[in-house]
Design an enzyme around this catalytic site. Structure first.
Site, PDB file in Angstrom:
ATOM      1  N   ASN A   1       4.303  -5.350   3.105  1.00 25.34           N
ATOM      2  CA  ASN A   1       3.237  -5.702   4.042  1.00 25.34           C
ATOM      3  C   ASN A   1       2.347  -6.869   3.650  1.00 25.34           C
ATOM      4  OD1 ASN A   1       3.680  -3.445   5.960  1.00 25.34           O
ATOM      5  ND2 ASN A   1       3.146  -2.231   4.167  1.00 25.34           N
ATOM      6  N   TYR A   2       2.373  -7.251   2.371  1.00 21.09           N
ATOM      7  CA  TYR A   2       1.399  -8.249   1.945  1.00 21.09           C
ATOM      8  C   TYR A   2       1.989  -9.518   1.355  1.00 21.09           C
ATOM      9  CZ  TYR A   2      -2.278  -4.900   2.782  1.00 21.09           C
ATOM     10  OH  TYR A   2      -3.145  -4.031   3.385  1.00 21.09           O
ATOM     11  N   LEU A   3       3.226  -9.414   0.880  1.00 20.44           N
ATOM     12  CA  LEU A   3       3.775 -10.573   0.189  1.00 20.44           C
ATOM     13  C   LEU A   3       4.646 -11.383   1.126  1.00 20.44           C
ATOM     14  CD1 LEU A   3       4.654  -8.755  -3.115  1.00 20.44           C
ATOM     15  CD2 LEU A   3       2.624 -10.099  -2.556  1.00 20.44           C
TER      16      LEU A   3
END
Length: 595
Positions: free
Chosen positions: A552-554
DNA sequence: CGACCGACTTGGACTAACGAGG
DNA sequence: CCTCGTTAGTCCAAGTCGGTCG
């Protein structure tokens, strides 16, 4: 750039595919697939055509065989089907800590009674006198039996699942056959909130076709409700992406059936998210300078906003919306921090102006951190705390809506969560740069990747409970390492002997033997190294969950580029599902990609 | 504004499936 | 081939954030 159009090469394209040959420079031939609907809709619509088969419902309740008894006050008691069903939900959870909790028991009991006949109601007056253990053992035996099933039986189930998936697991959206994320309706059961949830144990009721709103396009073949039932509604709203929805009875919130992450619609959104974060990269210096300046503002609300933003940026805190008290577990994010969640230390050990955070965040995961801050921030915090009670809001002049409005003015599309994405991705990129070494073997490189990933997970506070089998599996690994070490010294001895032998005889045969032994030593050394790396990785990962940040973030293009640059196969970083989700990035990123 | 709702993303736990080693 | 431990996949809860309404 043309490359934009080559997204989602991998998924199935139905009609209207245009193939374009495009010449760049003089030698490179790019093969680009354009899908006509990939032109973005400008009116906010998400699709033109949507067809699906509707959801799969939970199987109906099967009453227990008569031999499986429920006991009340020591005496067997036959329950009516509805009461029995709810009782089985509790019985199945008997081994879980939940069932010992007062709130859970109270909520369960209250909802259970609603399902009882009046006769049962008058008979059953105390949950403590209820004995579900016979039922519990029955279910355990059942799941044991399932494990013991023959190959053929297992295969049959697998095939049935596959059939269901093929029939209900896909939809057609704008000429593409897309995988649906969750086409099965959640079965009834007892609500398990996380943390100290006031509603734990409540009955999550069975969802019927009459509860379901279907969303599809007018000109599609509409899904048929099961025989003898109807949908609540069939609508044709192309401003949303969901295929079906229903209202859940615990919080009264809406649940949706949506597409799989591999779908075009999710992938494009994901890509967009990272592009927003990259735009933040370009102006983050300006924004940082701005909020530092705002620490000095005459206005309290601006100072609060600026300090909160500093935390969101520096510590990757979540925004922290207000929550309805008593409806959910008491958790907070940045804007909803209370006085009781921080402690100020003008001096702590050898550091100045230290703030200690201790609060429960999303999913009731504890955030604990001691962090030195700038003097101005510290002084501001002291100011915010003045004349307040522990349960008062730290930022009493701020909420997420105010903060996000401000952020919107600083950059188009900027919200609090963009900082989490930005800081996560930039941290990965920078850590990868720092940790990667060209001399490393592939496993060592993968370890570096995992370490970079871990740095992000720590930043985002992605924790997990240490796996139940952790100690044991660590021991097993250590045993393997020890064995390998013994093997290695044995192999080395053999090599030495072979060398001596060769020195004595100088013949071809002994020369070959030396080579063979040398190879063996080398192989074992590699294996040993691999095991040691694995042990290190696992130990460091004991309480850290890497999945969430990875998913979800990278920005996946960072990982793809890294793989290309260091010749690490992408499969070492992303498994099959992840590769499907990130197909756009795998297709797009070259080795020199910069976030 | 603030309460509320709707849509969508993010989250850890649990479980089923898989595959390495005996 | 079977067992056991790991991993991938599923599940569904819990966030974020924008819009609407009074």
């Amino acid at each position: 750039m043309l490359i934009c159009f080559s997204l989602f090469l991998t998924d199935q394209i139905i009609p209207h595919t245009i193939f374009v040959f495009y010449l760049t420079g003089c030698t490179l031939l790019l093969f680009v697939v354009i899908r006509w609907e990939e032109e973005r809709y400008t009116d906010g619509s998400k699709w033109r055509f949507l067809e699906h088969k509707g959801p799969v419902f939970a199987p109906p309740y099967e009453p227990l065989p008569d031999k499986v008894r429920f006991y009340y006050d020591g005496k067997p008691m036959k329950l009516s089907a509805p009461a029995e069903e709810v009782a089985t939900f509790f019985a199945k959870m008997l081994d879980h800590e939940y069932t010992t909790k007062d709130i859970f028991r109270k909520n369960f009991y209250k909802d259970w009674r609603k399902e009882m006949t009046s006769e049962e109601k008058s008979k059953i007056t105390d949950l403590n006198k209820c004995n579900f253990s016979d039922m519990n053992e029955y279910f355990k035996a059942q799941s044991e039996a399932r494990k013991q099933m023959s190959k053929e039986e297992k295969l049959k189930i697998k095939e049935e699942n596959e059939r269901l998936l093929q029939e209900y697991g896909f939809c057609i959206m704008d000429n593409h056959k897309e995988r649906i994320g969750n086409f099965r309706i959640e079965p009834p059961g007892l609500f398990r909130g996380r943390g100290d949830h006031p509603k734990m144990g409540m009955l999550k009721r069975r969802i019927r076709p009459e509860d379901i709103i279907i969303n599809c396009s007018k000109d599609s073949k509409h899904p048929k409700p099961p025989p003898g039932t109807k949908w609540k509604e069939v609508r044709h709203d192309n401003k949303v992406t969901w295929l079906a929805s229903w209202t859940e009875n615990i919080q009264g919130s809406i649940k949706y059936i949506m597409l799989n992450p591999s779908s075009r619609i999710k992938g494009e959104k994901d890509w967009q998210k990272y592009e927003t974060a990259r735009r933040l990269k370009k102006c983050v210096d300006r924004i940082r300078a701005q909020y530092r300046d705002d620490w000095k503002s005459k206005e309290m609300r601006i100072r609060q906003r600026a300090v909160a933003l500093y935390f969101i940026d520096k510590l990757a805190l979540r925004a922290g919306n207000e929550k309805e008290e008593g409806e959910t577990a008491d958790t907070v994010g940045c804007c909803s921090l209370r006085v009781e969640h921080i402690k100020l230390y003008p001096k702590l050990d050898d550091q100045e102006y230290v703030v200690e955070f201790d609060f429960l965040g999303k999913d009731s995961i504890r955030y604990y951190n001691k962090i030195p801050v700038e003097k101005r921030v510290f002084k501001n915090l002291q100011l915010f705390l003045e004349n307040k009670q522990p349960e008062d809001d730290l930022f009493d002049r701020l909420n997420t809506s105010i903060l996000n409005k401000h952020l919107q003015e600083l950059m188009d599309g900027l919200t609090a969560k963009v900082f989490r994405t930005y800081n996560a991705s930039i941290t990965l990129q920078q850590q990868l740069k720092e940790l990667s070494c060209s001399d490393d073997s592939i496993p060592a490189k993968v370890l570096s990747y995992n370490r970079a990933n871990r740095a992000v997970a720590i930043l985002c506070n992605h924790q997990r409970a240490p796996p139940k089998t952790f100690e044991k599996s660590m021991q097993n690994l250590q045993t393997k390492i020890d064995e390998k070490q013994n093997q290695l010294s044995a192999a080395r001895k053999q090599l030495k002997a072979a060398k001596a032998d060769h020195k004595a005889s100088h013949d071809d045969k002994s020369k070959k033997a030396v080579e063979v032994k040398r190879k063996a030593v080398q192989r074992i050394e590699e294996q040993l190294m691999k095991l040691q790396v694995q042990a290190t990785d696992r130990e460091e990962n004991k309480q850290i969950a890497l999945g969430t940040s990875k998913l979800n973030y990278l920005d996946p293009r960072i990982s793809v580029a890294w793989c290309k640059k260091w010749a690490v196969p992408i499969e070492k970083i992303y498994n099959k599902t992840q590769r499907e989700k990130f197909a756009w990035a795998i297709d797009m990123a070259e080795k020199d990609y910069e976030f």
